[in-house]
Design a protein around this motif. Sequence first.
Motif, PDB file in Angstrom:
ATOM      1  N   ILE A   1      80.644 102.560   3.350  1.00 23.83           N
ATOM      2  CA  ILE A   1      81.306 103.729   2.765  1.00 23.83           C
ATOM      3  C   ILE A   1      82.779 103.399   2.557  1.00 23.83           C
ATOM      4  O   ILE A   1      83.455 102.922   3.472  1.00 23.83           O
ATOM      5  CB  ILE A   1      81.133 104.963   3.669  1.00 23.83           C
ATOM      6  CG1 ILE A   1      79.650 105.340   3.748  1.00 23.83           C
ATOM      7  CG2 ILE A   1      81.965 106.132   3.155  1.00 23.83           C
ATOM      8  CD1 ILE A   1      79.335 106.429   4.747  1.00 23.83           C
TER       9      ILE A   1
ATOM     10  N   LYS B   1      88.534 109.808  -1.672  1.00 22.95           N
ATOM     11  CA  LYS B   1      88.186 111.126  -1.138  1.00 22.95           C
ATOM     12  C   LYS B   1      86.670 111.282  -1.042  1.00 22.95           C
ATOM     13  O   LYS B   1      85.927 110.806  -1.891  1.00 22.95           O
ATOM     14  CB  LYS B   1      88.755 112.228  -2.017  1.00 22.95           C
ATOM     15  CG  LYS B   1      90.250 112.371  -1.903  1.00 22.95           C
ATOM     16  CD  LYS B   1      90.727 113.561  -2.691  1.00 22.95           C
ATOM     17  CE  LYS B   1      92.221 113.749  -2.465  1.00 22.95           C
ATOM     18  NZ  LYS B   1      92.701 114.972  -3.132  1.00 22.95           N
ATOM     19  N   HIS B   2      86.263 111.961   0.020  1.00 27.69           N
ATOM     20  CA  HIS B   2      84.859 112.297   0.257  1.00 27.69           C
ATOM     21  C   HIS B   2      84.782 113.751   0.691  1.00 27.69           C
ATOM     22  O   HIS B   2      85.754 114.315   1.184  1.00 27.69           O
ATOM     23  CB  HIS B   2      84.268 111.442   1.389  1.00 27.69           C
ATOM     24  CG  HIS B   2      84.079 110.021   1.033  1.00 27.69           C
ATOM     25  ND1 HIS B   2      82.966 109.561   0.369  1.00 27.69           N
ATOM     26  CD2 HIS B   2      84.869 108.938   1.247  1.00 27.69           C
ATOM     27  CE1 HIS B   2      83.065 108.258   0.203  1.00 27.69           C
ATOM     28  NE2 HIS B   2      84.214 107.854   0.716  1.00 27.69           N
ATOM     29  N   THR B   3      83.607 114.329   0.542  1.00 24.86           N
ATOM     30  CA  THR B   3      83.375 115.645   1.116  1.00 24.86           C
ATOM     31  C   THR B   3      83.000 115.447   2.570  1.00 24.86           C
ATOM     32  O   THR B   3      81.982 114.826   2.893  1.00 24.86           O
ATOM     33  CB  THR B   3      82.257 116.391   0.363  1.00 24.86           C
ATOM     34  OG1 THR B   3      82.655 116.527  -1.003  1.00 24.86           O
ATOM     35  CG2 THR B   3      82.014 117.768   0.970  1.00 24.86           C
TER      36      THR B   3
ATOM     37  N   SER C   1      82.718 122.397   4.523  1.00 22.87           N
ATOM     38  CA  SER C   1      82.975 121.196   3.733  1.00 22.87           C
ATOM     39  C   SER C   1      84.358 121.241   3.106  1.00 22.87           C
ATOM     40  O   SER C   1      84.780 122.277   2.589  1.00 22.87           O
ATOM     41  CB  SER C   1      81.943 121.068   2.620  1.00 22.87           C
ATOM     42  OG  SER C   1      80.641 121.049   3.145  1.00 22.87           O
TER      43      SER C   1
ATOM     44  N   THR D   1      87.042 118.413   0.811  1.00 27.47           N
ATOM     45  CA  THR D   1      87.192 117.100   0.197  1.00 27.47           C
ATOM     46  C   THR D   1      88.564 116.537   0.562  1.00 27.47           C
ATOM     47  O   THR D   1      89.599 117.151   0.242  1.00 27.47           O
ATOM     48  CB  THR D   1      87.035 117.191  -1.332  1.00 27.47           C
ATOM     49  OG1 THR D   1      85.736 117.736  -1.607  1.00 27.47           O
ATOM     50  CG2 THR D   1      87.157 115.830  -1.979  1.00 27.47           C
TER      51      THR D   1
ATOM     52  N   ILE E   1      80.125 112.714   6.578  1.00 25.49           N
ATOM     53  CA  ILE E   1      80.494 112.614   5.181  1.00 25.49           C
ATOM     54  C   ILE E   1      79.239 112.754   4.341  1.00 25.49           C
ATOM     55  O   ILE E   1      78.218 112.148   4.644  1.00 25.49           O
ATOM     56  CB  ILE E   1      81.178 111.259   4.884  1.00 25.49           C
ATOM     57  CG1 ILE E   1      82.556 111.213   5.520  1.00 25.49           C
ATOM     58  CG2 ILE E   1      81.273 110.997   3.384  1.00 25.49           C
ATOM     59  CD1 ILE E   1      83.301 109.921   5.317  1.00 25.49           C
ATOM     60  N   GLU E   2      79.334 113.573   3.297  1.00 25.90           N
ATOM     61  CA  GLU E   2      78.222 113.680   2.359  1.00 25.90           C
ATOM     62  C   GLU E   2      78.152 112.390   1.577  1.00 25.90           C
ATOM     63  O   GLU E   2      79.140 111.982   0.962  1.00 25.90           O
ATOM     64  CB  GLU E   2      78.401 114.856   1.410  1.00 25.90           C
ATOM     65  CG  GLU E   2      78.184 116.194   2.065  1.00 25.90           C
ATOM     66  CD  GLU E   2      78.241 117.342   1.066  1.00 25.90           C
ATOM     67  OE1 GLU E   2      78.457 117.110  -0.131  1.00 25.90           O
ATOM     68  OE2 GLU E   2      78.082 118.473   1.515  1.00 25.90           O
ATOM     69  N   ALA E   3      77.015 111.716   1.640  1.00 32.28           N
ATOM     70  CA  ALA E   3      76.895 110.435   0.939  1.00 32.28           C
ATOM     71  C   ALA E   3      75.920 110.558  -0.208  1.00 32.28           C
ATOM     72  O   ALA E   3      75.069 111.375  -0.252  1.00 32.28           O
ATOM     73  CB  ALA E   3      76.428 109.358   1.903  1.00 32.28           C
TER      74      ALA E   3
END
Length: 107
Positions: free
Chosen positions: A20, A25-27, A72, A74, A105-107
């Motif tokens: 990852i 940026k990730h959620t 959630s 971001t 983390i939403e992947a």
Amino acid sequence: MNFPKDETGKVLFEMQKAGIDLTVKHTVVFFHLFETQEQAQAMADHLAEVSPDITCDVHIDENPKVWALDCSITVLPLYDAIIVLEARFEKVVTQFKGHTDGWGIEA
């Protein structure tokens, strides 16, 4: 990238090891548990007022007596940012008689 040897550091290390990209940026989802739907919804409503950048999802968990609130946001998943958000959620969740249950983390 080096991470502290605490739980948050370990999670980030494992995410990086899994491929990852932690430089974008990730959620990030923070999990909270409550005894009642009303408690979970009250925290979700509060967050909607004070932090419109946070998306909340109230749902029953696998255990029918536990309600979950997934929050959630971001962000760049930097160690310091995660620690600040964890502390922020910890303060709020106790006001609504719930407890935190980690993050991911939403992947």
